[in-house]
Design an enzyme around this catalytic site. Sequence first.
Site, PDB file in Angstrom:
ATOM      1  N   LYS A  10       0.815  -1.217   0.000  1.00 56.60           N
ATOM      2  CA  LYS A  10       0.000   0.000   0.000  1.00 56.60           C
ATOM      3  C   LYS A  10       0.851   1.270   0.000  1.00 56.60           C
ATOM      4  O   LYS A  10       0.331   2.366  -0.153  1.00 56.60           O
ATOM      5  CB  LYS A  10      -0.934   0.017   1.207  1.00 56.60           C
ATOM      6  CG  LYS A  10      -1.981  -1.073   1.154  1.00 56.60           C
ATOM      7  CD  LYS A  10      -2.899  -1.000   2.353  1.00 56.60           C
ATOM      8  CE  LYS A  10      -3.936  -2.108   2.289  1.00 56.60           C
ATOM      9  NZ  LYS A  10      -4.818  -2.076   3.453  1.00 56.60           N
ATOM     10  N   CYS A  11       2.165   1.132   0.179  1.00 60.32           N
ATOM     11  CA  CYS A  11       3.075   2.273   0.284  1.00 60.32           C
ATOM     12  C   CYS A  11       3.724   2.548  -1.072  1.00 60.32           C
ATOM     13  O   CYS A  11       4.372   1.683  -1.643  1.00 60.32           O
ATOM     14  CB  CYS A  11       4.148   1.969   1.331  1.00 60.32           C
ATOM     15  SG  CYS A  11       5.473   3.196   1.409  1.00 60.32           S
ATOM     16  N   GLY A  12       3.572   3.776  -1.558  1.00 61.53           N
ATOM     17  CA  GLY A  12       4.156   4.154  -2.837  1.00 61.53           C
ATOM     18  C   GLY A  12       5.668   4.034  -2.861  1.00 61.53           C
ATOM     19  O   GLY A  12       6.241   3.546  -3.839  1.00 61.53           O
TER      20      GLY A  12
END
Length: 113
Positions: A10-12
Site C-alpha cells: 500500500k506504500c508508494g
Amino acid sequence: MKATIWHNPKCGTSRKTLAILEESGADMTVVEYLKNPPARDKLAQLYADAAITPQQGLRMRGTDAAERGLPEADADTVLDAMVSDPILIERPLVETDKGVRLCRPQDVVREIL
C-alpha cells in the site's frame, strides 16, 4: 544478487523500491512485514547493519508512535513496540549482500545493488 525487501504494497515508496529491485534483476524475497513481521532479533540486526537506531526506523506518520512516547524511548522499548505492532516499522527495509538500507527515498536502494 539476492535481496530481501520488507514491503508494504500500500506504500508508494515501497512499491517504487520494489520496482527498482525488479529492474536490477535481483533474486528477490518479498516479505509483507505487516503480515509477517521480522523477529525482534532480525529487526535489531537490520537496524545495526543499516547503521541506524530503532528510533530512526520508527514510522511516525499514520501511527500513534508520538502519543506512546516512542521517539524518546530506549531502543529496546521501540523494538518491542515494533514487534507487537509492525505498522510502527518504517518501510521499506532492503537487505542485500552489500548491506541494509531504509529506502526513503527509494533511490537509496541503489547504494546496495
